[in-house]
Design a protein around this motif. Structure first.
Motif, PDB file in Angstrom:
ATOM      1  N   ARG A 172     -26.763  37.384  13.360  1.00  0.00           N
ATOM      2  CA  ARG A 172     -26.195  36.562  12.293  1.00  0.00           C
ATOM      3  C   ARG A 172     -25.746  37.382  11.093  1.00  0.00           C
ATOM      4  O   ARG A 172     -25.185  36.847  10.150  1.00  0.00           O
ATOM      5  CB  ARG A 172     -27.210  35.497  11.871  1.00  0.00           C
ATOM      6  N   LEU A 173     -25.965  38.672  11.102  1.00  0.00           N
ATOM      7  CA  LEU A 173     -25.568  39.618  10.061  1.00  0.00           C
ATOM      8  C   LEU A 173     -26.344  39.375   8.760  1.00  0.00           C
ATOM      9  O   LEU A 173     -26.535  38.235   8.344  1.00  0.00           O
ATOM     10  CB  LEU A 173     -24.072  39.567   9.748  1.00  0.00           C
ATOM     11  N   TYR A 174     -26.760  40.464   8.140  1.00  0.00           N
ATOM     12  CA  TYR A 174     -27.390  40.375   6.827  1.00  0.00           C
ATOM     13  C   TYR A 174     -26.302  40.320   5.760  1.00  0.00           C
ATOM     14  O   TYR A 174     -25.377  41.149   5.759  1.00  0.00           O
ATOM     15  CB  TYR A 174     -28.291  41.583   6.588  1.00  0.00           C
ATOM     16  N   GLN A 175     -26.428  39.375   4.842  1.00  0.00           N
ATOM     17  CA  GLN A 175     -25.428  39.239   3.788  1.00  0.00           C
ATOM     18  C   GLN A 175     -25.350  40.492   2.939  1.00  0.00           C
ATOM     19  O   GLN A 175     -24.263  40.916   2.533  1.00  0.00           O
ATOM     20  CB  GLN A 175     -25.754  38.029   2.898  1.00  0.00           C
ATOM     21  N   SER A 176     -26.498  41.123   2.675  1.00  0.00           N
ATOM     22  CA  SER A 176     -26.495  42.335   1.848  1.00  0.00           C
ATOM     23  C   SER A 176     -25.690  43.450   2.510  1.00  0.00           C
ATOM     24  O   SER A 176     -25.031  44.247   1.827  1.00  0.00           O
ATOM     25  CB  SER A 176     -27.927  42.806   1.580  1.00  0.00           C
ATOM     26  N   THR A 177     -25.717  43.514   3.835  1.00  0.00           N
ATOM     27  CA  THR A 177     -24.957  44.538   4.544  1.00  0.00           C
ATOM     28  C   THR A 177     -23.464  44.286   4.410  1.00  0.00           C
ATOM     29  O   THR A 177     -22.676  45.213   4.175  1.00  0.00           O
ATOM     30  CB  THR A 177     -25.356  44.561   6.035  1.00  0.00           C
ATOM     31  N   VAL A 178     -23.049  43.030   4.547  1.00  0.00           N
ATOM     32  CA  VAL A 178     -21.634  42.684   4.401  1.00  0.00           C
ATOM     33  C   VAL A 178     -21.176  42.937   2.969  1.00  0.00           C
ATOM     34  O   VAL A 178     -20.094  43.498   2.734  1.00  0.00           O
ATOM     35  CB  VAL A 178     -21.385  41.220   4.797  1.00  0.00           C
ATOM     36  N   THR A 179     -21.998  42.555   1.999  1.00  0.00           N
ATOM     37  CA  THR A 179     -21.656  42.784   0.588  1.00  0.00           C
ATOM     38  C   THR A 179     -21.520  44.271   0.299  1.00  0.00           C
ATOM     39  O   THR A 179     -20.606  44.706  -0.420  1.00  0.00           O
ATOM     40  CB  THR A 179     -22.725  42.166  -0.329  1.00  0.00           C
ATOM     41  N   ALA A 180     -22.412  45.076   0.859  1.00  0.00           N
ATOM     42  CA  ALA A 180     -22.351  46.532   0.666  1.00  0.00           C
ATOM     43  C   ALA A 180     -21.054  47.091   1.225  1.00  0.00           C
ATOM     44  O   ALA A 180     -20.419  47.957   0.602  1.00  0.00           O
ATOM     45  CB  ALA A 180     -23.549  47.193   1.323  1.00  0.00           C
ATOM     46  N   ALA A 181     -20.647  46.607   2.394  1.00  0.00           N
ATOM     47  CA  ALA A 181     -19.398  47.078   2.998  1.00  0.00           C
ATOM     48  C   ALA A 181     -18.205  46.709   2.116  1.00  0.00           C
ATOM     49  O   ALA A 181     -17.304  47.537   1.890  1.00  0.00           O
ATOM     50  CB  ALA A 181     -19.228  46.469   4.388  1.00  0.00           C
ATOM     51  N   GLU A 182     -18.197  45.489   1.596  1.00  0.00           N
ATOM     52  CA  GLU A 182     -17.103  45.053   0.721  1.00  0.00           C
ATOM     53  C   GLU A 182     -17.055  45.889  -0.551  1.00  0.00           C
ATOM     54  O   GLU A 182     -15.979  46.312  -0.993  1.00  0.00           O
ATOM     55  CB  GLU A 182     -17.276  43.574   0.372  1.00  0.00           C
ATOM     56  N   GLU A 183     -18.209  46.131  -1.148  1.00  0.00           N
ATOM     57  CA  GLU A 183     -18.261  46.894  -2.400  1.00  0.00           C
ATOM     58  C   GLU A 183     -17.844  48.340  -2.178  1.00  0.00           C
ATOM     59  O   GLU A 183     -17.096  48.919  -2.974  1.00  0.00           O
ATOM     60  CB  GLU A 183     -19.670  46.819  -2.992  1.00  0.00           C
ATOM     61  N   ASP A 194     -22.357  43.536  16.836  1.00  0.00           N
ATOM     62  CA  ASP A 194     -21.976  42.880  18.079  1.00  0.00           C
ATOM     63  C   ASP A 194     -20.839  41.890  17.882  1.00  0.00           C
ATOM     64  O   ASP A 194     -20.100  41.592  18.822  1.00  0.00           O
ATOM     65  CB  ASP A 194     -23.179  42.170  18.717  1.00  0.00           C
ATOM     66  N   ALA A 195     -20.672  41.376  16.679  1.00  0.00           N
ATOM     67  CA  ALA A 195     -19.614  40.412  16.399  1.00  0.00           C
ATOM     68  C   ALA A 195     -19.358  40.401  14.898  1.00  0.00           C
ATOM     69  O   ALA A 195     -19.999  39.664  14.157  1.00  0.00           O
ATOM     70  CB  ALA A 195     -19.993  39.018  16.880  1.00  0.00           C
ATOM     71  N   ALA A 196     -18.427  41.215  14.462  1.00  0.00           N
ATOM     72  CA  ALA A 196     -18.169  41.340  13.027  1.00  0.00           C
ATOM     73  C   ALA A 196     -17.570  40.057  12.464  1.00  0.00           C
ATOM     74  O   ALA A 196     -16.730  39.424  13.097  1.00  0.00           O
ATOM     75  CB  ALA A 196     -17.228  42.510  12.762  1.00  0.00           C
ATOM     76  N   LEU A 215     -19.763  54.822   4.146  1.00  0.00           N
ATOM     77  CA  LEU A 215     -20.830  53.844   4.329  1.00  0.00           C
ATOM     78  C   LEU A 215     -20.779  53.353   5.771  1.00  0.00           C
ATOM     79  O   LEU A 215     -19.714  52.981   6.272  1.00  0.00           O
ATOM     80  CB  LEU A 215     -20.690  52.670   3.370  1.00  0.00           C
ATOM     81  N   ILE A 216     -21.920  53.381   6.430  1.00  0.00           N
ATOM     82  CA  ILE A 216     -22.033  52.867   7.792  1.00  0.00           C
ATOM     83  C   ILE A 216     -22.903  51.619   7.744  1.00  0.00           C
ATOM     84  O   ILE A 216     -24.080  51.678   7.389  1.00  0.00           O
ATOM     85  CB  ILE A 216     -22.626  53.911   8.739  1.00  0.00           C
ATOM     86  N   ALA A 217     -22.300  50.485   8.068  1.00  0.00           N
ATOM     87  CA  ALA A 217     -22.988  49.192   8.010  1.00  0.00           C
ATOM     88  C   ALA A 217     -23.459  48.821   9.412  1.00  0.00           C
ATOM     89  O   ALA A 217     -22.646  48.724  10.335  1.00  0.00           O
ATOM     90  CB  ALA A 217     -22.050  48.124   7.458  1.00  0.00           C
ATOM     91  N   ILE A 218     -24.762  48.606   9.559  1.00  0.00           N
ATOM     92  CA  ILE A 218     -25.348  48.293  10.864  1.00  0.00           C
ATOM     93  C   ILE A 218     -26.015  46.926  10.788  1.00  0.00           C
ATOM     94  O   ILE A 218     -26.970  46.738  10.029  1.00  0.00           O
ATOM     95  CB  ILE A 218     -26.378  49.361  11.275  1.00  0.00           C
ATOM     96  N   SER A 219     -25.495  45.969  11.537  1.00  0.00           N
ATOM     97  CA  SER A 219     -26.103  44.647  11.550  1.00  0.00           C
ATOM     98  C   SER A 219     -25.615  43.880  12.775  1.00  0.00           C
ATOM     99  O   SER A 219     -24.461  44.029  13.177  1.00  0.00           O
ATOM    100  CB  SER A 219     -25.760  43.859  10.279  1.00  0.00           C
ATOM    101  N   PHE A 220     -26.505  43.080  13.356  1.00  0.00           N
ATOM    102  CA  PHE A 220     -26.180  42.337  14.564  1.00  0.00           C
ATOM    103  C   PHE A 220     -26.573  40.862  14.393  1.00  0.00           C
ATOM    104  O   PHE A 220     -27.145  40.470  13.390  1.00  0.00           O
ATOM    105  CB  PHE A 220     -26.913  42.941  15.767  1.00  0.00           C
ATOM    106  N   SER A 224     -24.726  33.858  17.480  1.00  0.00           N
ATOM    107  CA  SER A 224     -24.862  34.097  16.041  1.00  0.00           C
ATOM    108  C   SER A 224     -24.854  32.807  15.234  1.00  0.00           C
ATOM    109  O   SER A 224     -25.227  32.798  14.064  1.00  0.00           O
ATOM    110  CB  SER A 224     -23.750  35.029  15.551  1.00  0.00           C
ATOM    111  N   SER A 225     -24.429  31.706  15.875  1.00  0.00           N
ATOM    112  CA  SER A 225     -24.424  30.416  15.182  1.00  0.00           C
ATOM    113  C   SER A 225     -25.750  29.677  15.341  1.00  0.00           C
ATOM    114  O   SER A 225     -25.926  28.604  14.776  1.00  0.00           O
ATOM    115  CB  SER A 225     -23.284  29.536  15.723  1.00  0.00           C
ATOM    116  N   LEU A 226     -26.687  30.260  16.106  1.00  0.00           N
ATOM    117  CA  LEU A 226     -27.939  29.587  16.411  1.00  0.00           C
ATOM    118  C   LEU A 226     -29.115  30.199  15.654  1.00  0.00           C
ATOM    119  O   LEU A 226     -29.093  31.383  15.299  1.00  0.00           O
ATOM    120  CB  LEU A 226     -28.226  29.685  17.916  1.00  0.00           C
TER     121      LEU A 226
END
Length: 292
Positions: A195-206, A219-221, A188-193, A86-88
């Motif tokens: 490097r993760l989409y920022q919008s998905t993480v923001t949606a989960a936080e909101e 795969d790696a939250a 809310l079900i957040a699906i992302s693998f 995810s760092s690559l």
């Protein structure tokens, strides 16, 4: 490692954050040092090879993995590799994997390995918790972007077929609008693998801030996604070449839908019968069941 290793959401911070408060013994610390300094190498090494690098025996590698919160080396290695990848960038991922032979066959074999790992890790209670949350929800929003939309779309389609309302969102403007209507009682079900989409993480936080129940399939939250989620389902997603694997994510989506159908079987039966009637009315299917 890249410079991301020193960031709060980076590889090093994640790994050091798993060290127990009492710390590790000297040999365990040697294993940790190898994990931190040679992540690419150990991501693809056996426990014996990792032990040799650290100057310890295989049992010490296994005990260190357990001290870090994993069942053993294979589970630690799987998440270690997911975090490392995810760092690559996409080209760097392809170079790091160095897959030999025909990529089509390699991709299939990688999926089979990932499904086997998923099966070993499978948590029936966790899937039941998500299915029951969907069944009780006032409203279900499934967030998925890019190729991961296929996982969200499959889940949303089958949730609806089982007799429950669900909206699958992949457009950021639509997502912002959906979150503005989120309240307690929603899921809310957040699906992302990868490097993760920022919008998905923001949606989960909101959604979490608004009192909704949040579940993540990844795969790696990241720490932010973990903090916003009631439960995180860790799913192997390493593919070959540039492409994360979607097969394990789809398998989990199917597992959730199957479990959901058992929450209220009569409701699901009525929903499927009603859908079948409309399929026939609209002549959607090439092969239709015989009547009578």
């Amino acid at each position: 490692m890249t410079s991301t290793s020193s960031e709060p959401d980076g590889f090093e911070a994640w790994l050091r954050g798993r060290v127990p408060e009492r710390g590790l013994r000297s040999k365990g610390a040697s294993v940790l040092e190898v994990l931190l300094t040679q992540p690419r190498r150990v991501s693809y090494s056996s426990a014996a090879e990792t032990a040799e690098l650290a100057g310890v025996n295989v049992a010490t590698v296994s005990r260190t993995a357990q001290a870090l919160g994993f069942s053993g080396w294979s589970d630690l290695q799987q998440e270690l590799r997911a975090r490392y990848l995810s760092s690559l960038s996409a080209p760097e991922v392809a170079a790091a994997q160095q897959t030999e032979g025909e990529l089509g066959g390699a991709s299939l074999r990688r999926d089979l390995d990932s499904l086997a790992l998923l099966n070993r890790r499978f948590d029936e209670q966790l899937i039941r918790t998500i299915a029951e949350a969907i069944a009780r929800a006032r409203r279900v929003v499934i967030v998925a972007n890019g190729s991961y939309y296929s996982v969200g779309s499959a889940l949303g389609h089958n949730v609806q077929l089982a007799g429950y309302e669900a909206t699958v969102v992949h457009d950021d403007a639509e997502l912002a609008n959906a979150l503005s209507r989120t309240e307690p009682g929603d899921v809310l079900i957040a699906i992302s693998f990868w490097r993760l989409y920022q919008s998905t993480v923001t949606a989960a936080e909101e959604a979490h801030a608004r009192g909704a129940r949040v579940f993540a399939l990844t795969d790696a939250a990241s720490p932010a996604l973990t903090a916003a989620s009631e439960e995180v389902v860790l799913i192997p997603a390493e593919g070959v070449a540039f492409f994360p694997s979607l097969a394990p994510g789809l398998a989990v989506a199917q597992a959730i839908a199957a479990q959901l159908s058992a929450v209220d079987p009569e409701r699901t039966r009525r929903s499927i019968e009603a859908a079948e009637t409309q399929w026939s009315r609209f002549r959607l299917l090439h092969r239709r069941p015989r009547l009578g």
